[in-house]
Motif scaffolding. Structure first.
Motif, PDB file in Angstrom:
ATOM      1  N   ASN A  19      34.012  40.384  44.716  1.00 48.32           N
ATOM      2  CA  ASN A  19      34.480  39.346  45.248  1.00 48.32           C
ATOM      3  C   ASN A  19      34.838  38.157  44.233  1.00 48.32           C
ATOM      4  N   LYS A  20      34.676  38.490  42.948  1.00 48.34           N
ATOM      5  CA  LYS A  20      35.163  37.698  41.731  1.00 48.34           C
ATOM      6  C   LYS A  20      35.338  38.314  40.487  1.00 48.34           C
ATOM      7  N   ARG A  46      30.996  35.887  51.407  1.00 45.13           N
ATOM      8  CA  ARG A  46      31.905  35.828  49.756  1.00 45.13           C
ATOM      9  C   ARG A  46      32.912  37.117  49.877  1.00 45.13           C
ATOM     10  N   LEU A  70      21.692  47.576  44.638  1.00 43.17           N
ATOM     11  CA  LEU A  70      20.298  47.457  44.542  1.00 43.17           C
ATOM     12  C   LEU A  70      19.735  48.226  46.016  1.00 43.17           C
ATOM     13  N   GLY A  97      27.560  43.935  38.129  1.00 42.42           N
ATOM     14  CA  GLY A  97      26.703  44.030  36.865  1.00 42.42           C
ATOM     15  C   GLY A  97      26.229  42.554  36.753  1.00 42.42           C
ATOM     16  N   SER A 174      30.249  47.437  28.069  1.00 42.16           N
ATOM     17  CA  SER A 174      30.340  46.381  27.234  1.00 42.16           C
ATOM     18  C   SER A 174      30.339  46.746  25.794  1.00 42.16           C
ATOM     19  N   TYR A 236      20.634  44.028  28.818  1.00 47.28           N
ATOM     20  CA  TYR A 236      22.046  44.073  29.175  1.00 47.28           C
ATOM     21  C   TYR A 236      22.726  45.222  28.179  1.00 47.28           C
ATOM     22  N   LYS A 240      23.713  48.934  29.227  1.00 46.09           N
ATOM     23  CA  LYS A 240      25.230  49.560  29.312  1.00 46.09           C
ATOM     24  C   LYS A 240      25.263  50.688  28.247  1.00 46.09           C
ATOM     25  N   PRO A 264      35.483  45.840  29.020  1.00 49.55           N
ATOM     26  CA  PRO A 264      36.845  45.254  29.450  1.00 49.55           C
ATOM     27  C   PRO A 264      37.236  43.997  28.583  1.00 49.55           C
ATOM     28  N   VAL A 267      35.693  38.366  28.531  1.00 48.81           N
ATOM     29  CA  VAL A 267      36.472  37.704  29.633  1.00 48.81           C
ATOM     30  C   VAL A 267      35.683  36.572  29.975  1.00 48.81           C
ATOM     31  N   THR A 269      34.143  34.695  32.655  1.00 48.87           N
ATOM     32  CA  THR A 269      33.828  34.972  34.013  1.00 48.87           C
ATOM     33  C   THR A 269      32.316  34.181  34.362  1.00 48.87           C
ATOM     34  N   LEU A 271      29.428  35.740  34.404  1.00 50.45           N
ATOM     35  CA  LEU A 271      28.666  36.610  34.068  1.00 50.45           C
ATOM     36  C   LEU A 271      28.226  36.111  32.586  1.00 50.45           C
TER      37      LEU A 271
HETATM   38  N1  NAP Z   1      32.994  38.961  31.376  1.00 45.24           N
HETATM   39  C1  NAP Z   1      32.993  39.608  30.163  1.00 45.24           C
HETATM   40  O1  NAP Z   1      33.172  39.162  28.809  1.00 45.24           O
HETATM   41  C2  NAP Z   1      32.382  41.322  30.265  1.00 45.24           C
HETATM   42  C3  NAP Z   1      32.230  41.748  28.970  1.00 45.24           C
HETATM   43  C4  NAP Z   1      31.602  43.122  29.073  1.00 45.24           C
HETATM   44  C5  NAP Z   1      31.492  43.725  30.301  1.00 45.24           C
HETATM   45  N2  NAP Z   1      31.650  42.821  31.543  1.00 45.24           N
HETATM   46  C6  NAP Z   1      31.282  43.792  32.567  1.00 45.24           C
HETATM   47  O2  NAP Z   1      32.319  43.415  33.608  1.00 45.24           O
HETATM   48  C7  NAP Z   1      31.695  43.694  34.869  1.00 45.24           C
HETATM   49  C8  NAP Z   1      31.999  42.479  35.715  1.00 45.24           C
HETATM   50  O3  NAP Z   1      31.495  41.222  35.392  1.00 45.24           O
HETATM   51  P1  NAP Z   1      32.344  39.884  35.373  1.00 45.24           P
HETATM   52  O4  NAP Z   1      32.414  39.359  33.920  1.00 45.24           O
HETATM   53  O5  NAP Z   1      33.550  39.918  36.209  1.00 45.24           O
HETATM   54  O6  NAP Z   1      31.280  38.919  36.042  1.00 45.24           O
HETATM   55  P2  NAP Z   1      31.118  38.202  37.320  1.00 45.24           P
HETATM   56  O7  NAP Z   1      32.052  37.271  37.771  1.00 45.24           O
HETATM   57  O8  NAP Z   1      29.727  37.646  37.275  1.00 45.24           O
HETATM   58  O9  NAP Z   1      30.909  39.453  38.382  1.00 45.24           O
HETATM   59  C9  NAP Z   1      29.944  40.448  38.517  1.00 45.24           C
HETATM   60  C10 NAP Z   1      29.847  40.883  40.121  1.00 45.24           C
HETATM   61  O10 NAP Z   1      28.963  41.949  40.062  1.00 45.24           O
HETATM   62  C11 NAP Z   1      28.288  41.605  41.537  1.00 45.24           C
HETATM   63  N3  NAP Z   1      26.853  41.827  41.496  1.00 45.24           N
HETATM   64  C12 NAP Z   1      25.839  41.564  40.884  1.00 45.24           C
HETATM   65  N4  NAP Z   1      24.894  42.358  41.394  1.00 45.24           N
HETATM   66  C13 NAP Z   1      25.162  43.077  42.470  1.00 45.24           C
HETATM   67  C14 NAP Z   1      24.764  43.986  43.279  1.00 45.24           C
HETATM   68  N5  NAP Z   1      23.210  43.996  43.272  1.00 45.24           N
HETATM   69  N6  NAP Z   1      25.420  44.645  44.117  1.00 45.24           N
HETATM   70  C15 NAP Z   1      26.638  44.279  44.094  1.00 45.24           C
HETATM   71  N7  NAP Z   1      27.335  43.685  43.441  1.00 45.24           N
HETATM   72  C16 NAP Z   1      26.683  42.800  42.637  1.00 45.24           C
HETATM   73  C17 NAP Z   1      28.562  39.995  41.481  1.00 45.24           C
HETATM   74  O11 NAP Z   1      28.376  39.533  43.059  1.00 45.24           O
HETATM   75  P3  NAP Z   1      27.776  38.081  43.242  1.00 45.24           P
HETATM   76  O12 NAP Z   1      29.054  37.186  43.088  1.00 45.24           O
HETATM   77  O13 NAP Z   1      27.248  38.373  44.739  1.00 45.24           O
HETATM   78  O14 NAP Z   1      26.995  37.513  42.344  1.00 45.24           O
HETATM   79  C18 NAP Z   1      29.856  39.736  41.156  1.00 45.24           C
HETATM   80  O15 NAP Z   1      30.841  39.891  42.226  1.00 45.24           O
HETATM   81  C19 NAP Z   1      30.273  43.758  34.606  1.00 45.24           C
HETATM   82  O16 NAP Z   1      29.826  45.276  34.819  1.00 45.24           O
HETATM   83  C20 NAP Z   1      30.056  43.240  33.488  1.00 45.24           C
HETATM   84  O17 NAP Z   1      28.915  43.601  32.627  1.00 45.24           O
HETATM   85  C21 NAP Z   1      32.051  41.672  31.615  1.00 45.24           C
END
Ligand code: NAP
Length: 311
Positions: A19-20, A46, A70, A97, A174, A236, A240, A264, A267, A269, A271
């Motif tokens: 969703n985001k 959402r 979950l 995540g 990650s 975390y 990973k 990735p 980024v 976000t 997270l």
């Molecule tokens: N951003 C970075 O720099 C970075 C770096 C390394 C790895 N990553 C990885 O990239 C992936 C995406 O993260 P992002 O950066 O795009 O963060 P994000 O915008 O926070 O997105 C995380 C997504 O995971 C969803 N989520 C969390 N718990 C969940 C559950 N129990 N069931 C289903 N969905 C769930 C969230 O849903 P809600 O909107 O409902 O909370 C959200 O849509 C993650 O695996 C993260 O670890 C990101």
């Protein structure tokens, strides 16, 4: 959606947590390349709002299905939906995540940490005051980032095995997972942890379970540092590293598929409380590339963005 089993040239994908952030952008890029995507999100509202926006932007080959990784009932409902509506699955992007930490966002912003310190892990000491690692958050993190991926993948494997060209599975990992040296330092200090998680010959899911149990035990005992765990996003990081190990175990078990994990990029976000420096468009490139790998492409590998890298 195409009728069951008929359109073999079409490809069908599931993206979790879409969703985001990087998940949503991965859906957008895959759909733009002609893949029919099941966009999943844990929150129905959402998810539906996101789908409406994609439809308005002209992407009609995207459908929504609720998924909370979950919740086993939610996983089984999604598997049933795909079984009944499509009859197989070609691409699974395990993207959902969580960070596993409680953060005082204002306090974090006030520290004004430069992105390179985040990346190198130098910020670990700086952020101790504003980022808290509770047992509850750590358990949620392992359950989402590791066990959630496992549960969903296992439920979808029968459908992935029906993909005519061999399914693509992409686990969004990650750099916090990395077992190799980074600037003369180890991200995960404990050599025994790195050894166990890095030895593909002897790795098993049971071994990963044991490592995660030990991690939670040491967290509860306030003994992370002395037992070789990192203090930089500890839950975390190990979630990973375990995900990467699982990726390799699965790739060995299903040689006809391309099963890989990818960092990735850093980024911007929610997270990482928007401390990242890359756009979601850049961040989705690796996951999209691995989703669309040509036949005979790499499997059991770790990618740093779009480049294959050492674990
Ligand atoms: N951003 C970075 O720099 C970075 C770096 C390394 C790895 N990553 C990885 O990239 C992936 C995406 O993260 P992002 O950066 O795009 O963060 P994000 O915008 O926070 O997105 C995380 C997504 O995971 C969803 N989520 C969390 N718990 C969940 C559950 N129990 N069931 C289903 N969905 C769930 C969230 O849903 P809600 O909107 O409902 O909370 C959200 O849509 C993650 O695996 C993260 O670890 C990101």
């Amino acid at each position: 959606m195409g009728s069951k089993g008929k359109h073999t040239a079409e490809r069908y994908a599931v993206v979790t947590g879409a969703n985001k952030g990087i998940g949503l952008e991965t859906v957008r890029q895959l759909a733009s390349q002609g893949v029919t995507v099941v966009l999943t999100a844990r929150n129905e509202k959402r998810g539906m709002e996101t789908i409406s926006k994609l439809h308005e932007s002209g992407l009609s080959n995207v459908v929504f299905h609720q998924l909370d990784v979950l919740d086993q009932a939610s996983i089984l409902k999604l598997a049933k939906f795909i079984q009944e509506k499509i009859g197989r699955l070609d691409i699974l992007v395990n993207n959902a995540g969580v960070s596993g930490a409680v953060v005082d966002e204002e306090g974090l912003r006030a520290l004004n940490i430069d992105p390179t310190s985040w990346l190198s892990g130098k910020a670990a000491n700086l952020v101790q005051g504003v980022i808290k690692h509770t047992v509850e958050k750590a358990e949620e993190c392992l359950n989402t980032n590791y066990y959630g991926v496992k549960r969903l993948t296992e439920a979808l494997l029968p459908l992935l095995q029906l993909s005519p060209a061999g399914a693509r599975v992409v686990n969004v990992s990650s750099l916090r997972s990395e077992l190799r040296k980074h600037h003369f330092k180890q991200r995960i200090p404990g050599e025994h942890i790195r050894k166990e998680l890095g030895d593909i010959e002897t790795l098993t899911e049971e071994k990963v379970d044991a490592i995660l149990r030990k991690f939670l035990h040491d967290l509860k005992e306030n003994a992370l540092e002395s037992n070789g765990w990192t203090l930089m996003m500890p839950a975390y990081s190990i979630s990973k590293a375990s995900l990467n190990a699982y990726t390799r175990i699965l790739a060995k078990r299903y040689p006809s598929m391309c099963i890989n994990c990818v960092h990735p990029g850093f980024v911007k976000t929610d997270l990482n409380w928007n401390t990242g420096i890359m756009t979601v468009e850049e961040g989705a490139r690796g996951p999209v590339m691995l989703s669309l790998l040509p036949d005979g492409g790499p499997t059991g590998c770790y990618f740093d963005c779009t480049q294959v890298a050492e674990f």
